[in-house]
Enzyme design. Structure first.
Site, PDB file in Angstrom:
ATOM      1  N   HIS A 151       0.818  -1.203   0.000  1.00  0.00           N
ATOM      2  CA  HIS A 151       0.000   0.000   0.000  1.00  0.00           C
ATOM      3  C   HIS A 151       0.859   1.264   0.000  1.00  0.00           C
ATOM      4  CE1 HIS A 151      -4.032   1.702   0.708  1.00  0.00           C
ATOM      5  NE2 HIS A 151      -3.371   2.672   1.306  1.00  0.00           N
ATOM      6  N   ARG A 175      -8.965  14.712   2.274  1.00  0.00           N
ATOM      7  CA  ARG A 175      -7.772  15.283   2.923  1.00  0.00           C
ATOM      8  C   ARG A 175      -6.616  15.393   1.946  1.00  0.00           C
ATOM      9  NH1 ARG A 175      -9.227  12.054   6.908  1.00  0.00           N
ATOM     10  NH2 ARG A 175      -7.561  10.557   6.537  1.00  0.00           N
ATOM     11  N   ASP A 176      -6.471  14.363   1.070  1.00  0.00           N
ATOM     12  CA  ASP A 176      -5.397  14.427   0.069  1.00  0.00           C
ATOM     13  C   ASP A 176      -5.524  15.694  -0.764  1.00  0.00           C
ATOM     14  OD1 ASP A 176      -3.961  12.153   0.673  1.00  0.00           O
ATOM     15  OD2 ASP A 176      -5.163  10.848  -0.606  1.00  0.00           O
ATOM     16  N   SER A 213      -5.989   6.508  12.951  1.00  0.00           N
ATOM     17  CA  SER A 213      -7.088   7.397  13.335  1.00  0.00           C
ATOM     18  C   SER A 213      -7.217   8.475  12.270  1.00  0.00           C
ATOM     19  CB  SER A 213      -6.780   8.057  14.682  1.00  0.00           C
ATOM     20  OG  SER A 213      -6.876   7.101  15.701  1.00  0.00           O
ATOM     21  N   GLN A 214      -8.464   8.863  12.000  1.00  0.00           N
ATOM     22  CA  GLN A 214      -8.723   9.763  10.880  1.00  0.00           C
ATOM     23  C   GLN A 214      -8.655  11.235  11.287  1.00  0.00           C
ATOM     24  OE1 GLN A 214      -9.729   8.458   7.469  1.00  0.00           O
ATOM     25  NE2 GLN A 214      -8.347   7.100   8.564  1.00  0.00           N
ATOM     26  N   GLY A 232      -2.751   8.822  -8.573  1.00  0.00           N
ATOM     27  CA  GLY A 232      -3.395   7.520  -8.620  1.00  0.00           C
ATOM     28  C   GLY A 232      -3.082   6.678  -7.416  1.00  0.00           C
ATOM     29  N   HIS A 286     -10.565   2.136  -1.067  1.00  0.00           N
ATOM     30  CA  HIS A 286     -10.738   1.669   0.302  1.00  0.00           C
ATOM     31  C   HIS A 286     -11.442   0.321   0.257  1.00  0.00           C
ATOM     32  CE1 HIS A 286     -10.283   3.814   4.362  1.00  0.00           C
ATOM     33  NE2 HIS A 286      -9.145   3.736   3.744  1.00  0.00           N
TER      34      HIS A 286
END
Lengths: 766, 230
Positions: free
Chosen positions: A63, A130-131, A327-328, A551, A109
């Site tokens: 990942h 967020r990206d 955590s987000q 990407g 995801h």
């Protein structure tokens, strides 16, 4: 070492445990191979403790490291005059004129959404947003590409319901419109659904923020939500196959909070409007680990963090947990020294945590303190530069089997076939899904959810006395069954269909973000699908001058050894100069429909790999329709030229289900009918004739249907264009589609199945 | 017209209504941050849509206890006009300014789509007086908790007092369930006793452009603003 082992043991037993030397067994437990473990020991010249090992495991995961795909990703076309930032940053950036930049990316995801559909999908949306705003852009639109298993399975309904709620749950709450996407069903996704989310944002092209750390001594700031024990090793989980026990992986799924996401969005953009932020990186996969390592690595610097200063949700978290938590809604920033107070006041206003947790150093090392003890001291370079890059063996299998029309005997009339096509949930309306998404918040949505082939959002504030303003056009596309049969051709097709969709909405295609979803790359044929698709995508993207600027790769989409259909999703972005010129796909009454890219002499359509072929559940062992890039480019150019001359009233790309399916889709909205012209050789034949079927349902590429109320002018213009076309007929108010004497088709009843198929399927599950 | 738009953490339609107010009246509204308490006298306060405080606890419940709500109540007692849209409607109910409750949509799904509103015969209200009584408005909704729920007594009282502002009605030639959330008596919006506070689930600020959503929202807002200052 500042305190003794014994003291550490007394303060935090768990932390003491993680400070012990790791073993090969520890390494394999968290997804590293023996070779990788040995490489780590050599590179850092010691045996790593468990925190250090955890950091390596995350950074070396598929990942984060793209270790199986990197070699091939590097071959993709990423440059053009309009590209400001290609792959490698949080998102890609292109110049769209007027000092503006479009910032966008798509991300998967998949694994978390299968384990926990609501949270998996919601955090997918949160992460991709967020990206985009990390780059200094205000997000203006969300899209998605979803793939689910057999629609009749109860599990599929549960997953569709949860994923759709999750996407809506995040996007609706944070207030960014979800304007488009695609949803398909195929049994190959039974154990591995795909949830790809795309976000598009707008920024001042001279105020883009990047992640490279700058200036030794500068403060490192943590902002956003507190760190908890959720999502630990999410990146590693997303880098392995599933087994029957995958639901045990639930604790590796992150939990999203769109409300905090909204506060983080507003506070970050507010801070970015000052000059305080030097660099910024969101904490996504592998959390604090990948954000700190990537920032330091890109700036060729080191970083020191005191983990005792990280805001945590729970007591006595270990360095391992803090570094690997996913955590987000958290960000890492490097601020201009002296601006900490100003920054803190903004985050105080939005009730978010703000902490100075360390500083940029010249050491080139990642040094972490926890409980007064040095918990980690490793060089940064091996984490990124020495991450493994595999040249995995591959075999590209291209099916060259051409099916002749007589080889398939579908004993139905055209009417009956159309009825079956619109009862197919892959073709039928996705209203049940998109009504759950807020598509009109922000007040700039011009076209969403299939009103035109690509969705269009107005660029806020570009309106003037002459025009409603400029717009961004967006679409996501992929036809996995084509890719399965021929990865190179399938890769090209995905790009071309996306470009056609952008053009059919009246916009100019500009650039791509892609999401490469495949099975286990350690298998030769799957690696072949990856390499083949990348080759196909690259070829088409460079031919159409739509480079890939960002990407994501998602591999190991397999359960018990069974992989998904290869699904390289193309997210494409284009620009329309005046949004009032957006072309709808819905035809108006008394307009002439004509198909561009198809001649009068064309009578045998391509049925290999088609939706028509699937009707009889025939095993798809055939080549997909071929792609002619010259033709694709030409059809886009001519369509846009006709549109510039104000000659078109609607346009719709021909894809799944072929010509007749596309015609019906254009007639539905305004309840229209059409007396369809047929080529002369098809005039006197039976409704069950295979040649007629292939003409109606073949999926030959490079075709777009356009509608016009100025047919003579269009014909005049096309005469000099050297592009084939065929006039299909004039729309009327009858709501019937007549095939000369052969068949009369009720568009009204087709529309009914088009609208009701998905709600009926989902009915029992609400 | 002097107007203000409240902003809570999680409000997300604030920009949209600010744009609408500015375009229609030529004057930007003041932004009323939820923690602030000092504002000049205003003609109209709009409580915009969104997910104030993440809709945690109950939609609008936390926002209804914010400092700024005291100013809204003072403004109402001075006879000022208030428009609560979507989450703003939920906040007005949670603050006890409007009666009833807004519960989960009947199908338990968030719903974003166009609706047709029928304007009801109401008491005198600046929000409705400018529109012909039989007039229909096409205005979209986007919500998860818009199902207006009340006792029979209250429903009768609202009806008899002319306080039902809008009802969802069936669109000609459209079979789709016209009531998007299962509201009692198809209620889409209600008025306060003095007619100067309106809570509505549909978003008029999303129907101010002929390219998307139509212009019925523009018509509604323009007429309302004319009446408020008139």
């Amino acid at each position: 070492m500042k305190i003794s082992n014994q003291t550490l043991y007394n303060i935090n037993k768990n932390e003491y445990q993680t400070q012990q030397e790791s073993t090969l067994e520890d390494a394999t437990d968290i997804g590293l191979t023996e070779d990788e473990f040995n490489l780590i020991c050599n590179k850092i010249k010691k045996i790593p403790n468990k925190t250090e090992l955890g950091i390596f495991s995350a950074m070396f995961s598929e990942h984060c490291s793209y270790k199986s795909s990197k070699k091939w990703l590097k071959t993709m076309p990423t440059k053009a005059k309009h590209v400001i930032q290609g792959p490698g940053e949080n998102a890609g950036v292109i110049d769209i004129g007027d000092n503006l930049a479009a910032v966008f990316k798509i991300e998967s995801h998949n694994h978390p959404s299968f384990i926990e559909p609501y949270q998996g999908a919601a955090t997918g949306v949160g992460g991709i947003l967020r990206d985009v705003f990390t780059m200094g852009a205000r997000p203006i639109a969300l899209l998605n590409a979803l793939r689910f298993g057999s629609p009749s399975e109860l599990l599929t309904k549960h997953l569709v319901s949860g994923v759709v709620k999750g996407i809506g749950g995040y996007g609706n709450c944070i207030g960014i419109p979800t304007v488009g996407g695609e949803t398909n069903f195929d049994k190959s996704y039974d154990g591995n659904i795909l949830v790809n989310a795309m976000a598009v944002g707008l920024a001042n092209k001279n105020k883009i923020f990047y992640s490279a750390a700058t200036g030794a001594g500068n403060p490192v700031i943590y902002v956003g939500a507190k760190t908890g024990r959720d999502g630990i090793h999410g990146a590693t989980m997303a880098s392995t196959e599933f087994t029957d026990n995958s639901s045990e992986k639930k604790p590796t799924v992150q939990v999203g909070d769109p409300f905090t996401g909204k506060l983080l969005l507003e506070s970050c953009l507010e801070l970015m409007s000052t000059d305080a932020v030097l660099s910024i990186q969101d904490m996504g996969a592998a959390g604090l680990t990948s954000s700190s390592v990537e920032m330091a690595s890109k700036g060729s610097l080191g970083m020191y963090l005191n983990l005792d200063l990280v805001p945590t949700r729970e007591d006595k978290m270990t360095s391992y947990e803090i570094m690997l938590s996913e955590s987000q809604e958290r960000m890492l920033m490097i601020l201009k020294p002296g601006s900490e107070e100003k920054a803190k006041s903004i985050f105080d206003k939005w009730d978010l945590d703000f902490a100075v947790i360390g500083k940029v150093t010249k050491t080139g090392r990642l040094i972490l303190d926890k409980d007064g003890f040095e918990a980690c001291n490793i060089p940064i370079n091996p984490l990124v530069e020495d991450a493994p890059e595999y040249d995995r063996p591959y075999e590209i299998i291209q099916n060259k089997n051409t099916i002749k029309i007589n080889e398939i005997n579908i004993n139905y009339t055209v009417d009956e076939i159309l009825a079956k096509i619109f009862e197919n949930p892959n073709i039928s309306s996705k209203r049940w899904i998109w009504e759950q998404y807020d598509s009109s918040v922000m007040g700039d949505t011009i076209s969403s959810n299939g009103k035109s082939d690509a969705s269009i959002v107005k660029i806020h504030g570009t309106e003037n006395s002459k025009s409603h303003g400029k717009g961004i056009a967006m679409t996501t596309d992929c036809t996995p069954r084509y890719v399965k049969s021929d990865p190179i051709n399938g890769g090209m097709q995905a790009v071309c269909e996306a470009a056609r969709n952008i053009a059919a909405s009246g916009a100019k295609p500009l650039a791509i973000t892609n999401n490469l979803n495949f099975g286990n790359p350690e298998k030769k044929n799957i690696m072949g699908e990856i390499v083949g698709s990348i080759k196909g995508i690259s070829k088409a993207a460079s031919f159409l001058n739509t480079p890939i600027v960002s990407g994501n790769v998602s591999l190991y989409n397999e359960t018990n050894g069974k992989g998904i259909l290869p699904t390289p999703v193309i997210g494409m972005v284009g620009v329309i100069d005046a949004v009032e010129n957006c072309l709808e796909m819905n035809a108006k009454k008394d307009n002439t429909l004509l198909v561009l890219g198809q001649s009068e002499n064309f009578t045998e359509g391509w049925i290999g790999c088609s939706v028509y072929q699937e009707i009889e559940n025939k095993l798809i062992d055939a080549a997909p329709p071929p792609i002619n890039l010259e033709k694709e480019k030409k059809i886009i150019d001519i369509l846009l030229q006709l549109h510039t001359k104000n000659l078109l009233t609607a346009a719709h790309d021909i894809s799944d289900g072929g010509l007749l399916t596309a015609i019906c889709e254009m007639l539905f909205k305004n309840n229209l009918g059409l007396n369809l012209n047929l080529p002369k050789s098809l005039l006197k034949i039976d409704g069950k004739d295979p040649t007629l079927h292939s003409w109606c349902f073949g999926e030959d590429q490079g075709r777009i249907i356009v509608a016009t109320d100025k047919i003579d002018k269009v014909k005049f213009y096309l005469k000099d264009s050297n592009l084939d076309y065929f006039v299909l007929g004039k729309t009327n108010g009858s709501n019937n589609l007549n095939l000369m004497d052969i068949d009369t088709i009720s568009v009204k009843s087709l529309k009914k199945s088009y609208e009701t198929t998905l709600p009926l399927l989902m009915g029992k599950h609400k | 017209m002097r107007s203000g738009v409240t902003i809570f953490p999680g409000s997300n339609c604030d920009r949209d209504i600010i744009v609408a107010l500015k375009n229609i009246t030529g004057k930007a509204p003041i932004k009323m941050w939820h923690k602030d308490t000092e504002f000049p006298n205003l003609d109209l306060i709009v409580i915009p849509g969104g997910f104030s405080f993440g809709d945690y606890l109950r939609c609008g419940a936390l926002a209804a206890r914010s400092p700024v709500v005291k100013n809204i109540k003072n403004h109402i007692s001075r006879g000022g006009a208030v428009l609560g849209i979507c989450n703003g409607f939920q906040i007005l109910i949670e603050a006890g300014i409007l009666p009833g409750s807004l519960i989960r949509n009947k199908k338990l799904l968030f719903t974003c789509r166009d609706t047709v509103l029928e304007i009801q015969d109401t008491i005198i209200s600046p929000f409705l007086s400018g529109l012909k009584k039989e007039h229909h408005l096409n205005i979209p909704v986007a919500h998860n908790e818009g199902n207006f729920f009340a006792s029979e007594t209250l429903l009768n009282e609202l009806k008899n007092d002319g306080r039902i502002a809008f009802k969802y009605i069936k669109e000609v030639n459209n079979d789709i369930d016209y009531n998007p959330n299962g509201s009692s008596n198809d209620i889409a919006g209600i008025l306060s006793k003095n007619g100067r506070v309106l809570g509505m689930m549909p978003h008029p600020e999303r129907a101010i452009n002929n390219l998307y959503g139509g212009t019925d929202g523009l018509k509604f807002l323009t007429k309302s603003f004319e009446q408020i200052i008139g």
